[in-house]
Enzyme design. Structure first.
Site, short mmCIF file in Angstrom:
data_model
loop_
_atom_site.label_atom_id
_atom_site.label_comp_id
_atom_site.label_asym_id
_atom_site.label_seq_id
_atom_site.Cartn_x
_atom_site.Cartn_y
_atom_site.Cartn_z
N ARG A 10 0.86 -1.18 0.00
CA ARG A 10 0.00 0.00 0.00
C ARG A 10 0.90 1.24 0.00
NH1 ARG A 10 -4.04 1.75 4.97
NH2 ARG A 10 -5.13 3.45 3.89
N HIS A 11 0.42 2.31 -0.59
CA HIS A 11 1.16 3.57 -0.57
C HIS A 11 1.44 4.02 0.85
CE1 HIS A 11 -2.42 5.72 0.81
NE2 HIS A 11 -3.10 4.97 -0.04
N TRP A 16 -4.59 13.04 3.95
CA TRP A 16 -6.00 12.67 4.13
C TRP A 16 -6.17 11.41 4.95
CZ3 TRP A 16 -9.40 13.82 -0.79
CH2 TRP A 16 -9.53 15.21 -0.94
N ASN A 17 -5.19 10.50 4.91
CA ASN A 17 -5.23 9.35 5.83
C ASN A 17 -5.23 9.87 7.27
OD1 ASN A 17 -3.02 7.45 3.72
ND2 ASN A 17 -5.24 7.19 3.92
N GLY A 24 -10.22 7.60 -2.36
CA GLY A 24 -10.63 7.04 -3.64
C GLY A 24 -9.63 7.40 -4.71
N ARG A 60 -0.11 9.33 -4.76
CA ARG A 60 0.44 8.80 -3.52
C ARG A 60 1.08 7.43 -3.73
NH1 ARG A 60 -5.13 8.89 -3.43
NH2 ARG A 60 -6.27 6.97 -2.92
N GLU A 84 -7.33 3.19 -7.10
CA GLU A 84 -8.21 2.82 -5.99
C GLU A 84 -9.67 2.78 -6.43
OE1 GLU A 84 -8.83 1.22 -3.59
OE2 GLU A 84 -8.39 2.26 -1.71
#
Length: 198
Positions: A10-11, A16-17, A24, A60, A84
């Site tokens: 995963r990136h 925003w995480n 999305g 990302r 995504e």
């Protein structure tokens, strides 16, 4: 598919995480921790003998993948189908904001997570089809030990396709930014590896 082993990553963590926003196919930059995640992934990829770095086109993931590719002396293979799951009109919203704007929608999602579609976006079923295409495209490169850098939701569908499992078997899996799934498609063996942030 003719892979010996596939590494699903995963990136790195993004702004925003941190804020709890649904990304999305929108994007936000890697945080300082996210960059450390990416460097840790690069070190792990070097140790694993990765022969291809494939990535989602979203910033990302691309930023994360480039660090691994550079450490390996490889070019990044951008695969559009690794993007995504499209969050449609919920992209950019927190869960609380999504619940206010779309009352009851997330409750409906919980009843059928695989077929439920984001308003104006995609379902897991849609992404499942894309994941199969993505793996076929990567296989056509001749890579035997690819690293695939994508996202948590499409990553579940990549895992499902590699294992030939039921959607329900993977929909509850979690993939923190430092976790890499090492998948042997022929045996169905899945090992969780830790890419230590640097």
């Amino acid at each position: 598919m003719t892979f010996d082993v596939v590494h699903l990553a995963r990136h790195g963590q993004t702004l925003w995480n941190q804020e709890g926003r649904k990304q999305g196919q929108l994007d936000s930059p890697l945080t300082a921790d996210g960059h450390r995640h990416a460097v840790g992934l690069a070190r792990l990829a070097y140790a694993l003998g990765v022969d291809l770095v494939a990535t989602s086109p979203i910033g990302r993931a691309l930023a994360t993948a480039r660090i691994s590719a550079e450490s390996l002396g490889l070019e990044v293979e951008v695969v559009q189908e690794l993007a995504e799951v499209h969050h449609g009109e919920m992209a950019g919203l927190t869960t609380a904001e999504a619940n206010r704007r779309f009352p009851g929608a997330l409750d409906q999602r919980a009843m059928d997570n695989y077929l439920w579609r984001f308003p104006g976006g995609e379902s897991y079923a849609d992404a499942d089809d894309r994941a199969a295409v993505a793996l076929d495209r990567i296989a056509l490169t001749g890579a035997r030990r690819p690293l695939i850098v994508s996202h948590e939701m499409i990553g579940r569908m990549l895992l499902r396709n590699l294992l030939g499992s039921r959607p329900a078997d993977v929909l509850t899996t979690r993939q923190p930014h430092h976790l890499v799934y090492r998948v042997e498609p022929s045996s169905g063996l899945v090992v969780q590896l830790i890419a230590q942030p640097v």
